[in-house]
Every structure is written in structure tokens, then in C-alpha cells.
Design an enzyme around this catalytic site. Structure first.
Site, PDB file in Angstrom:
ATOM      1  N   GLN A 104      12.619 -17.120  -6.136  1.00 54.33           N
ATOM      2  CA  GLN A 104      13.592 -16.653  -7.131  1.00 54.33           C
ATOM      3  C   GLN A 104      13.014 -16.853  -8.528  1.00 54.33           C
ATOM      4  O   GLN A 104      13.647 -16.519  -9.520  1.00 54.33           O
ATOM      5  CB  GLN A 104      14.887 -17.462  -7.015  1.00 54.33           C
ATOM      6  CG  GLN A 104      15.555 -17.326  -5.664  1.00 54.33           C
ATOM      7  CD  GLN A 104      16.619 -18.410  -5.465  1.00 54.33           C
ATOM      8  OE1 GLN A 104      17.775 -18.213  -5.811  1.00 54.33           O
ATOM      9  NE2 GLN A 104      16.227 -19.541  -4.940  1.00 54.33           N
ATOM     10  N   HIS A 122      13.626 -12.080  -8.084  1.00 54.05           N
ATOM     11  CA  HIS A 122      14.233 -11.897  -9.405  1.00 54.05           C
ATOM     12  C   HIS A 122      13.258 -11.307 -10.419  1.00 54.05           C
ATOM     13  O   HIS A 122      13.437 -11.447 -11.623  1.00 54.05           O
ATOM     14  CB  HIS A 122      14.849 -13.217  -9.886  1.00 54.05           C
ATOM     15  CG  HIS A 122      16.034 -13.642  -9.061  1.00 54.05           C
ATOM     16  ND1 HIS A 122      16.563 -14.903  -9.072  1.00 54.05           N
ATOM     17  CD2 HIS A 122      16.796 -12.931  -8.190  1.00 54.05           C
ATOM     18  CE1 HIS A 122      17.598 -14.961  -8.223  1.00 54.05           C
ATOM     19  NE2 HIS A 122      17.744 -13.782  -7.683  1.00 54.05           N
TER      20      HIS A 122
HETATM   21  P1  OAD Z   1      18.852 -24.237  -9.591  1.00 55.44           P
HETATM   22  O1  OAD Z   1      18.604 -24.785 -10.956  1.00 55.44           O
HETATM   23  O2  OAD Z   1      20.213 -23.731  -9.287  1.00 55.44           O
HETATM   24  O3  OAD Z   1      18.523 -25.345  -8.499  1.00 55.44           O
HETATM   25  C1  OAD Z   1      17.323 -26.081  -8.540  1.00 55.44           C
HETATM   26  C2  OAD Z   1      17.334 -27.092  -7.414  1.00 55.44           C
HETATM   27  O4  OAD Z   1      16.077 -27.753  -7.427  1.00 55.44           O
HETATM   28  C3  OAD Z   1      18.404 -28.177  -7.544  1.00 55.44           C
HETATM   29  O5  OAD Z   1      19.141 -28.270  -6.337  1.00 55.44           O
HETATM   30  C4  OAD Z   1      17.612 -29.459  -7.813  1.00 55.44           C
HETATM   31  O6  OAD Z   1      18.147 -30.584  -7.153  1.00 55.44           O
HETATM   32  C5  OAD Z   1      16.266 -29.135  -7.225  1.00 55.44           C
HETATM   33  N1  OAD Z   1      15.131 -29.829  -7.870  1.00 55.44           N
HETATM   34  C6  OAD Z   1      14.983 -30.227  -9.145  1.00 55.44           C
HETATM   35  N2  OAD Z   1      13.780 -30.794  -9.343  1.00 55.44           N
HETATM   36  C7  OAD Z   1      13.143 -30.776  -8.152  1.00 55.44           C
HETATM   37  C8  OAD Z   1      11.869 -31.221  -7.697  1.00 55.44           C
HETATM   38  N3  OAD Z   1      10.978 -31.782  -8.508  1.00 55.44           N
HETATM   39  N4  OAD Z   1      11.560 -31.011  -6.387  1.00 55.44           N
HETATM   40  C9  OAD Z   1      12.452 -30.427  -5.531  1.00 55.44           C
HETATM   41  N5  OAD Z   1      13.670 -29.999  -5.915  1.00 55.44           N
HETATM   42  C10 OAD Z   1      14.007 -30.146  -7.203  1.00 55.44           C
HETATM   43  O7  OAD Z   1      17.733 -23.123  -9.360  1.00 55.44           O
HETATM   44  P2  OAD Z   1      17.726 -21.875  -8.344  1.00 55.44           P
HETATM   45  O8  OAD Z   1      18.323 -22.243  -7.040  1.00 55.44           O
HETATM   46  O9  OAD Z   1      16.349 -21.344  -8.361  1.00 55.44           O
HETATM   47  O10 OAD Z   1      18.760 -16.413 -11.432  1.00 55.44           O
HETATM   48  O11 OAD Z   1      18.675 -20.866  -9.101  1.00 55.44           O
HETATM   49  C11 OAD Z   1      18.830 -19.592  -8.581  1.00 55.44           C
HETATM   50  C12 OAD Z   1      18.985 -18.577  -9.663  1.00 55.44           C
HETATM   51  O12 OAD Z   1      19.989 -18.984 -10.591  1.00 55.44           O
HETATM   52  C13 OAD Z   1      17.770 -18.376 -10.556  1.00 55.44           C
HETATM   53  O13 OAD Z   1      16.801 -17.562  -9.979  1.00 55.44           O
HETATM   54  C14 OAD Z   1      18.367 -17.753 -11.779  1.00 55.44           C
HETATM   55  C15 OAD Z   1      19.542 -18.686 -11.938  1.00 55.44           C
HETATM   56  O14 OAD Z   1      20.602 -18.273 -12.665  1.00 55.44           O
HETATM   57  C16 OAD Z   1      18.820 -15.460 -12.358  1.00 55.44           C
HETATM   58  O15 OAD Z   1      18.545 -15.668 -13.520  1.00 55.44           O
HETATM   59  C17 OAD Z   1      19.246 -14.124 -11.834  1.00 55.44           C
END
Ligand code: OAD
Ligand code: ZN
Length: 257
Positions: A104, A122
Site C-alpha cells: 500500500q 496505491h
Molecule cells: P497504518 O498507519 O494504518 O498502519 C501501520 C501499522 O504498522 C500499524 O498497525 C502499526 O502498529 C504498524 N507498525 C508501526 N511501526 C512498525 C514497525 N516498525 N514494524 C512493524 N509494524 C509497525 O498504515 P497502512 O495500514 O499502510 O492510504 O494504511 C493503509 C492506508 O491508509 C495507506 O496506504 C494510506 C492511508 O490512509 C491512502 O492514502 C489511500
């Protein structure tokens, strides 16, 4: 509890060592250790910025400058080098275990780390489009604007609505990429989620598709997610620490088998 962690890593290793068609699905969390902030969580971007304002197609059309200011802020913060988690995934592809990475993220760090087959759900910032006249641009065409951190202006019609080909809220995902990713998820015998909260659809549908087609499910994430219950192994930790350990163990097993 290191005992428990070791046990979970062992389970993940067993799944991967047997896999022939593993698929990795990543979100912002995998790039956190490269210095790129995530969206959700305590220090998440959506705590400081309104996504409707800076990351939706309606916001962009209303005020492209707000989108660019947000993007430039992000660019300033990022060192944008892959971290050990990106390299570990590329290594699993070289070993013939991972067949595809579905991400993503728009940071291109998987490709930089050497992953060959990457589905960018994305989009990415490589291409830009003028929403007024339809002219297509390469990132290089605006490198002077981007380096000076000025919003680009269409060289053809003068419009300020020049948008990188990233998916904003309110926009559809690129169809071919999405269908390709669905197909990979269906075929997966192992499906590994790394660093995603799994709340944004349709991307978050893919783990469920893999699961219902029989894939063994592994999750590596810093915090619990809404979908933890569909995973066979859930490892809470930092991707840059956990994934290299898994890959080292898989290599060791493969050498002796
Ligand atoms: P999120 O910010 O929603 O989630 C990130 C996840 O990574 C969280 O559950 C954290 O706990 C975890 N995390 C943080 N640091 C970490 C590390 N060092 N190792 C492992 N895990 C870690 O991000 P996405 O799920 O990617 O879309 O969000 C999805 C979409 O929402 C994005 O692509 C973007 C956003 O709005 C658009 O802009 C269309
Ligand atoms: Zn134009």
C-alpha cells in the site's frame, strides 16, 4: 516474553520453508524504520493532518497547495532508504519462496531493496497527470519544482491540478494492479502481512481472500490489528528486527534439507 517470540518465529519459519508461492502484503509500518511516519497510531500522520484536506481527491481539487505542503513535509522527514525488513523480503524472493509483494506504500522502497514483482495498490510518485488537460508527466519533468518544494504547474495548460499518480481517498485503485494482486492472493500458499493496520479497503480485503483460498497466514506488526484472528501466527514487533531473523532461520533450514 522471548520464549514465546522464539516459538512464534519458529512457526513462521516452518510455514515459509514449505511455501512455494508466498505473497507479502505491506503497509506503512514496514517503512517506519526507514524514518517514514505511519498514518495511524500515536505519532500517526492522521493525528496532525486532516486526510480529507490533504489526501483526498476532493481536497486536492479544492486546494492542491495543501496536498503539496503535506507531501513536502513528508519528503523533508524521510531518508527513504530501505531497511532490513525490505531487504529480508527481497531475499525471500531470490530464494524462490516469495512470488509477489503487494504494497500500500508509495515509497518504492521494496524495489530499491531488490524486490522484482511489486504490486503498488496505491500507486507511486513516478508519474503525474494534469487533471485539467490530461497531459502525462514523468517525475523528472518536474524535478526542479520538487527540489525547490514548489507545487508543479502544467507546462501545457498552466493548471495547478498536476497530481502524482497516487491513490487519494475518493479515488479507485488502479484496476490492473488490483486484479493482479487479487490473483496473487488467491494463489498464495503463505500470506505474510507486515506493518499494516488492515483498515483501508479494498486493500484490506486481500488477506481474507488469501485465507479463504487456503493460505497459511503470518502477521508481523507492531500492534494488534482488527484482523489478527484470521492469522495462524501473529508476531508483535518491529519488522526490521523480526523479518531478518525469520529469513536467516529459513535459510538455515533450507541448507540442511
Ligand atoms: P497504518 O498507519 O494504518 O498502519 C501501520 C501499522 O504498522 C500499524 O498497525 C502499526 O502498529 C504498524 N507498525 C508501526 N511501526 C512498525 C514497525 N516498525 N514494524 C512493524 N509494524 C509497525 O498504515 P497502512 O495500514 O499502510 O492510504 O494504511 C493503509 C492506508 O491508509 C495507506 O496506504 C494510506 C492511508 O490512509 C491512502 O492514502 C489511500
Ligand atoms: Zn494541463
Amino acid at each position: 516474553m522471548p520464549e514465546e517470540l522464539n516459538e512464534k518465529i519458529k512457526l513462521a519459519v516452518e510455514i515459509l520453508a514449505k511455501a512455494k508461492n508466498a505473497v507479502v502484503f505491506t503497509g506503512a509500518g514496514i517503512s517506519a524504520e526507514s524514518g517514514i511516519p505511519t498514518f495511524r497510531g500515536e505519532d500517526g500522520l492522521w493525528k496532525k493532518y486532516d486526510p480529507e484536506e490533504v489526501a483526498s481527491i476532493h481536497g486536492f481539487r479544492r486546494n492542491p497547495r495543501a496536498f503539496w505542503e503535506f507531501s513536502f513535509e513528508l519528503m523533508k522527514k524521510t531518508s527513504a532508504e530501505p531497511n532490513p525488513a525490505h531487504y529480508a523480503i527481497a531475499e525471500l524472493e531470490k530464494m524462490g519462496i516469495v512470488k509477489a509483494v503487494i504494497t500500500q506504500n508509495i515509497d518504492m522502497l521494496h524495489q530499491k531493496a531488490g524486490s522484482k514483482k511489486v504490486y503498488e495498490l496505491h500507486g507511486s510518485t513516478e508519474k503525474l497527470d494534469c487533471l485539467d488537460c490530461g497531459k502525462e508527466y514523468d517525475r523528472e519533468d518536474f524535478i526542479d519544482f520538487l527540489q525547490k518544494m514548489e507545487p508543479p504547474q502544467c507546462k501545457f495548460c498552466g493548471s495547478m491540478l498536476v497530481k502524482p499518480r497516487v491513490v487519494l481517498f475518493g479515488e479507485p485503485l488502479p484496476t490492473k494492479v488490483l486484479y493482479g494482486a487479487i490473483e496473487e492472493s488467491r494463489r498464495a500458499d503463505a500470506f505474510i502481512v507486515v506493518g499494516s493496520s488492515l483498515v483501508v479497503y479494498p486493500a484490506a480485503e486481500l488477506p481474507y481472500i488469501a485465507k479463504s483460498n487456503g493460505a497459511k497466514m503470518i502477521m508481523v506488526n507492531y500492534e494488534p490489528t482488527v484482523a489478527d484472528h484470521i492469522f495462524d501466527v501473529v508476531i508483535y514487533g518491529k519488522a526490521g528486527q523480526i523479518l531478518p531473523r525469520i529469513v536467516e532461520e529459513v535459510k538455515r533450514i533450507k541448507r540442511f534439507s
